[in-house]
Scaffold this active site. Structure first.
Site, PDB file in Angstrom:
ATOM      1  N   GLY A  49      -7.323  -7.949  -4.350  1.00 49.11           N
ATOM      2  CA  GLY A  49      -5.998  -7.063  -4.265  1.00 49.11           C
ATOM      3  C   GLY A  49      -5.106  -7.728  -3.662  1.00 49.11           C
ATOM      4  O   GLY A  49      -4.284  -6.905  -2.531  1.00 49.11           O
ATOM      5  N   ALA A  50      -4.860  -8.955  -3.621  1.00 51.79           N
ATOM      6  CA  ALA A  50      -3.919  -9.665  -2.813  1.00 51.79           C
ATOM      7  C   ALA A  50      -2.498  -9.720  -3.117  1.00 51.79           C
ATOM      8  O   ALA A  50      -1.824 -10.250  -2.694  1.00 51.79           O
ATOM      9  CB  ALA A  50      -4.510 -11.163  -2.650  1.00 51.79           C
ATOM     10  N   ASN A  51      -2.131  -8.722  -4.421  1.00 53.35           N
ATOM     11  CA  ASN A  51      -0.870  -9.238  -4.843  1.00 53.35           C
ATOM     12  C   ASN A  51      -0.086  -8.189  -4.235  1.00 53.35           C
ATOM     13  O   ASN A  51       1.306  -8.323  -4.536  1.00 53.35           O
ATOM     14  CB  ASN A  51      -1.002  -8.817  -6.387  1.00 53.35           C
ATOM     15  CG  ASN A  51      -1.429  -7.231  -6.821  1.00 53.35           C
ATOM     16  OD1 ASN A  51      -2.558  -6.958  -6.451  1.00 53.35           O
ATOM     17  ND2 ASN A  51      -0.708  -6.732  -7.426  1.00 53.35           N
ATOM     18  N   THR A  52      -0.262  -7.335  -3.471  1.00 59.00           N
ATOM     19  CA  THR A  52       0.367  -6.250  -2.750  1.00 59.00           C
ATOM     20  C   THR A  52      -0.056  -5.637  -1.410  1.00 59.00           C
ATOM     21  O   THR A  52      -1.459  -5.792  -1.344  1.00 59.00           O
ATOM     22  CB  THR A  52       0.758  -5.094  -3.882  1.00 59.00           C
ATOM     23  OG1 THR A  52       1.727  -4.337  -3.215  1.00 59.00           O
ATOM     24  CG2 THR A  52      -0.595  -4.466  -4.249  1.00 59.00           C
ATOM     25  N   GLY A  53       0.642  -5.014  -0.747  1.00 60.55           N
ATOM     26  CA  GLY A  53       0.136  -3.918   0.376  1.00 60.55           C
ATOM     27  C   GLY A  53      -0.699  -5.039   1.378  1.00 60.55           C
ATOM     28  O   GLY A  53      -0.227  -6.218   1.620  1.00 60.55           O
ATOM     29  N   ILE A  54      -1.899  -4.426   1.846  1.00 58.18           N
ATOM     30  CA  ILE A  54      -2.230  -4.963   3.015  1.00 58.18           C
ATOM     31  C   ILE A  54      -3.069  -6.476   2.501  1.00 58.18           C
ATOM     32  O   ILE A  54      -2.972  -7.349   3.259  1.00 58.18           O
ATOM     33  CB  ILE A  54      -3.742  -4.211   3.419  1.00 58.18           C
ATOM     34  CG1 ILE A  54      -3.131  -2.753   3.841  1.00 58.18           C
ATOM     35  CG2 ILE A  54      -4.679  -4.891   4.299  1.00 58.18           C
ATOM     36  CD1 ILE A  54      -4.527  -1.735   4.065  1.00 58.18           C
ATOM     37  N   GLY A  55      -3.396  -6.300   1.233  1.00 57.41           N
ATOM     38  CA  GLY A  55      -4.170  -7.775   0.784  1.00 57.41           C
ATOM     39  C   GLY A  55      -3.252  -8.863   0.821  1.00 57.41           C
ATOM     40  O   GLY A  55      -3.662  -9.962   1.062  1.00 57.41           O
ATOM     41  N   TYR A 204     -12.181   9.296  -3.289  1.00 60.93           N
ATOM     42  CA  TYR A 204     -11.938   7.959  -2.548  1.00 60.93           C
ATOM     43  C   TYR A 204     -12.824   8.030  -1.363  1.00 60.93           C
ATOM     44  O   TYR A 204     -13.448   6.974  -0.921  1.00 60.93           O
ATOM     45  CB  TYR A 204     -10.265   8.252  -2.091  1.00 60.93           C
ATOM     46  CG  TYR A 204     -10.066   7.072  -1.326  1.00 60.93           C
ATOM     47  CD1 TYR A 204      -9.773   5.849  -1.743  1.00 60.93           C
ATOM     48  CD2 TYR A 204      -9.718   7.449   0.083  1.00 60.93           C
ATOM     49  CE1 TYR A 204      -9.227   4.830  -0.910  1.00 60.93           C
ATOM     50  CE2 TYR A 204      -9.394   6.238   0.818  1.00 60.93           C
ATOM     51  CZ  TYR A 204      -9.201   5.082   0.641  1.00 60.93           C
ATOM     52  OH  TYR A 204      -8.793   4.030   1.088  1.00 60.93           O
TER      53      TYR A 204
END
Ligand SMILES: *[C@@H]1O[C@H](CO)[C@@H](O)[C@H](O)[C@H]1NC(C)=O
Length: 321
Positions: A49-55, A204
């Site tokens: 999930g490195a394309n956005t946000g925390i990642g 979640y």
């Protein structure tokens, strides 16, 4: 003065705004990644999930430290944008994009196969990708979609890469869970979408509890291997984890969030801490709060017998797919 007059008094608005500003200013980061001199030259890291946000900020930090970084993303276009941005900001050309859809066990297997073919070592695996607020959906593997994406996919991925990680020891596995795990329950029928209520993030919350439970059991299994496994709460972060919610909820969330929540960059701090901080060498099976402090997870996440059972069930569910 009527009750209504009192309630509508401008003083309320002013004092609420002041309170919000004070809260915003008080929010401080305890551990500063920029002040941490650890280098990752010669190390390989995967961030899901490195394309956005925390990642994206986690991957950016690893790239700054000189690591070979693999961005594990679902979307090629968004992944490529993040790849170019990280390469450009850090000047590190050894950053790469590999596609994976964690909700599909086939996709996870294909991704892992590629990594095992291409990589000689893997020193850091950050299981960051996650979704929240997905509507009820069953994947082609027969799993509930949030469970597949947040737990079973990352679980399978970690297991498939485990031999490579062990050979690369000392190595660290960091799973981004959430304080929400404290509100989760364990019911193994959830994996197939049974007995679930799609309300107030409950699904979640359950998935985040399984994250902590299985990370603890993984840590137990990895004793004496030089590989550590910890879970971490990034904080309440304004991220795209909310993207499946209606626009008005996201709007409200962002408005409140501006004052009270962390930015993605701040949310990346505790996962980065778990992945690189020197003082955590050998520390395993622990749960860290968003301020990087070691805290106890929920009682269910400390139940060793439950962890053994959960891990075995997840292994069985993912092994044939
Ligand atoms: C899920 O966790 C969050 C955070 O702890 C909480 O606000 C929410 O009410 C929980 N949902 C349910 C249904 O328990």
């Amino acid at each position: 003065m009527s009750v209504l007059d009192i309630l509508c008094h401008p003083l309320w608005a002013v004092s609420t705004a002041l309170l919000a500003i004070v809260v915003r200013l008080q929010r401080r980061v305890v551990w500063d990644p920029k002040a941490c001199a650890v280098r990752l030259t010669g190390k390989t890291a995967i961030v899901t999930g490195a394309n956005t946000g925390i990642g994206k900020f986690i991957a950016l930090d690893f790239a700054r430290r000189g690591a070979r970084v693999i961005l594990a993303c679902r979307s090629e276009s968004r992944g490529t944008a993040a790849l170019n941005e990280i390469r450009q900001i850090t000047g590190n050309a050894d950053v790469h994009l590999r596609l994976v859809d964690l909700s599909s066990m086939d996709s996870v297997r294909e991704f892992a196969k590629k990594i095992l073919e291409e990589e000689k070592a893997l020193h850091i695996l950050v299981n960051n990708a996650g979704v929240s607020g997905l509507p009820k959906q069953i994947t082609k593997d027969g799993f509930e979609a949030s469970f597949a994406t947040n737990h079973l996919g990352p679980f399978l991925l970690t297991n498939l890469l485990l031999d490579l990680i062990k050979r690369s020891a000392p190595a660290r596995i960091v799973t981004v869970s959430s304080v929400n795990h404290k509100r989760g329950q364990v019911d193994f029928s959830h994996f197939h979408g049974e007995n679930l209520v799609y309300f107030m993030d409950q699904v979640y919350n359950h998935t985040k509890l399984h994250n902590v439970i299985c990370t603890n059991e993984l840590a137990r299994r990895l004793q004496e291997t030089g590989v550590t496994a910890n879970s971490v709460h990034p904080g309440v972060v304004m991220t795209e984890v909310m993207r499946h919610y209606p626009a008005w909820i996201r709007y409200l969330f962002n408005l409140v969030g501006f004052f009270f929540f962390k930015t993605s960059e701040e949310g990346a701090v505790s996962p980065i801490y778990c992945a690189v901080a020197e003082e955590l060498e050998g520390v395993t099976g622990k749960y860290f709060d968003s301020d990087c402090s070691l805290v106890l997870p929920a009682p269910l996440a400390r139940d060793a017998a439950l962890a053994v059972k959960d891990f075995e069930i997840c292994e069985r569910l993912t092994s044939k797919l």
